[in-house]
Design an enzyme around this catalytic site. Structure first.
Site, PDB file in Angstrom:
ATOM      1  N   LYS A 190       0.824  -1.210   0.000  1.00  0.00           N
ATOM      2  CA  LYS A 190       0.000   0.000   0.000  1.00  0.00           C
ATOM      3  C   LYS A 190       0.862   1.267   0.000  1.00  0.00           C
ATOM      4  O   LYS A 190       2.081   1.192  -0.076  1.00  0.00           O
ATOM      5  CB  LYS A 190      -0.966  -0.031   1.182  1.00  0.00           C
ATOM      6  CG  LYS A 190      -1.864  -1.269   1.203  1.00  0.00           C
ATOM      7  CD  LYS A 190      -2.791  -1.341  -0.016  1.00  0.00           C
ATOM      8  CE  LYS A 190      -3.296  -2.742  -0.247  1.00  0.00           C
ATOM      9  NZ  LYS A 190      -4.584  -3.048   0.301  1.00  0.00           N
TER      10      LYS A 190
HETATM   11  C1  LIG Z   1      -5.634  -3.977   0.628  1.00  0.00           C
HETATM   12  C2  LIG Z   1      -7.044  -3.663   0.529  1.00  0.00           C
HETATM   13  C3  LIG Z   1      -7.943  -3.971   1.574  1.00  0.00           C
HETATM   14  C4  LIG Z   1      -7.560  -4.767   2.797  1.00  0.00           C
HETATM   15  O1  LIG Z   1      -6.463  -4.317   3.497  1.00  0.00           O
HETATM   16  P1  LIG Z   1      -5.544  -5.374   4.305  1.00  0.00           P
HETATM   17  O2  LIG Z   1      -4.720  -4.498   5.197  1.00  0.00           O
HETATM   18  O3  LIG Z   1      -4.744  -6.127   3.290  1.00  0.00           O
HETATM   19  O4  LIG Z   1      -6.469  -6.263   5.089  1.00  0.00           O
HETATM   20  C5  LIG Z   1      -9.261  -3.581   1.451  1.00  0.00           C
HETATM   21  N1  LIG Z   1      -9.698  -2.945   0.353  1.00  0.00           N
HETATM   22  C6  LIG Z   1      -8.878  -2.631  -0.661  1.00  0.00           C
HETATM   23  C7  LIG Z   1      -9.426  -1.882  -1.827  1.00  0.00           C
HETATM   24  C8  LIG Z   1      -7.533  -2.992  -0.626  1.00  0.00           C
HETATM   25  O5  LIG Z   1      -6.730  -2.716  -1.657  1.00  0.00           O
END
Ligand SMILES: *Cc1c(COP(=O)(O)O)cnc(C)c1O
Length: 229
Positions: A190
């Protein structure tokens, strides 16, 4: 050979090891402590939101948000169709049914017109959706003003999935702060990462303090939680 540009490889700014060392030196290996408190404060400041709870993942943040809205077995929850599976999974953890809404061509995010059509359809069948999960995929803000006006008209709370949208703004305001609650992910792929992690944010103090309580084993401030050694 052309040099490969990785989509989401973590970038180290230089201070990370210092803080890891400091955590070891001060024995703050416990799950919470001054670093997490400072992170929550910085997050609130950066995203211009009153309350933040640092959590184990974005998925956990969304799961807690649904629990806070009382989503349970048999309920329906509206969610963007063009997204990562984690936007949908927590709906099923609560035994509820996802109602997927197609995208519009400008932002590729939830179409406000299709959203309203779906709400009218579900209400006509006696199933008013409990919540709307609005995704800002790839950091692209959805048509937030139009979506929010539909949500307000039908009095359905909005949870913003800003997992990929930390740093994005819509009309000058950070994504994740328009709905009743929003969340970010700090997974390794992210915008910023804690290796694994997430945060739930809201301007409602109770929603965040109650979520934090549920995220920490629902421990009450009572002597029976003191372990006797
Ligand atoms: C990564 C992601 C999530 C979930 O986040 P995690 O920290 O991996 O549980 C939810 N929604 C979107 C759009 C994502 O890209």
């Amino acid at each position: 050979m052309q040099k490969k540009i990785w989509l989401a490889s973590p970038h180290m700014g230089g201070s990370e090891q210092k803080y890891v060392k400091e955590a070891f030196d001060t024995n703050w290996i416990a799950p919470l402590g001054p670093n997490v408190d400072a992170f929550e404060k910085a997050l609130a400041l950066y995203n211009e939101v009153d309350h933040t709870a640092a959590l184990s993942s974005g998925t956990a943040a969304l799961h807690l948000a649904l629990i806070m809205l009382g989503v349970e077995t048999g309920d329906e929850v509206i969610v963007s169709s063009f997204t990562f599976a984690a936007s949908v999974n927590p709906i099923t953890y609560q035994g509820a049914t996802p109602i997927l809404i197609d995208s519009e061509p400008d932002t590729w995010n939830m179409c406000p017109k299709q959203l309203e059509r779906a709400i009218i359809d579900r209400i006509s069948k006696g199933k008013k959706p409990k919540a709307i999960i609005l995704v800002h995929l790839y950091g692209m803000p959805a048509k937030i003003d139009q979506i929010m006006s539909v949500a307000v008209r039908y009095k359905i709370p909005v949870i913003e999935d800003a997992a990929e949208a930390m740093g994005s703004r819509f009309r000058g305001r950070p994504t994740g702060t328009f709905g009743l609650m929003g969340f970010y992910s700090f997974n390794g792929n992210k915008i910023i990462t804690t290796s694994g992690g997430g945060a739930l944010v809201s301007n409602d103090e109770w929603l965040i303090s109650r979520s934090r309580f549920l995220a920490t084993q629902a421990r009450e401030c009572a002597p029976h939680y003191e372990s006797m050694k």
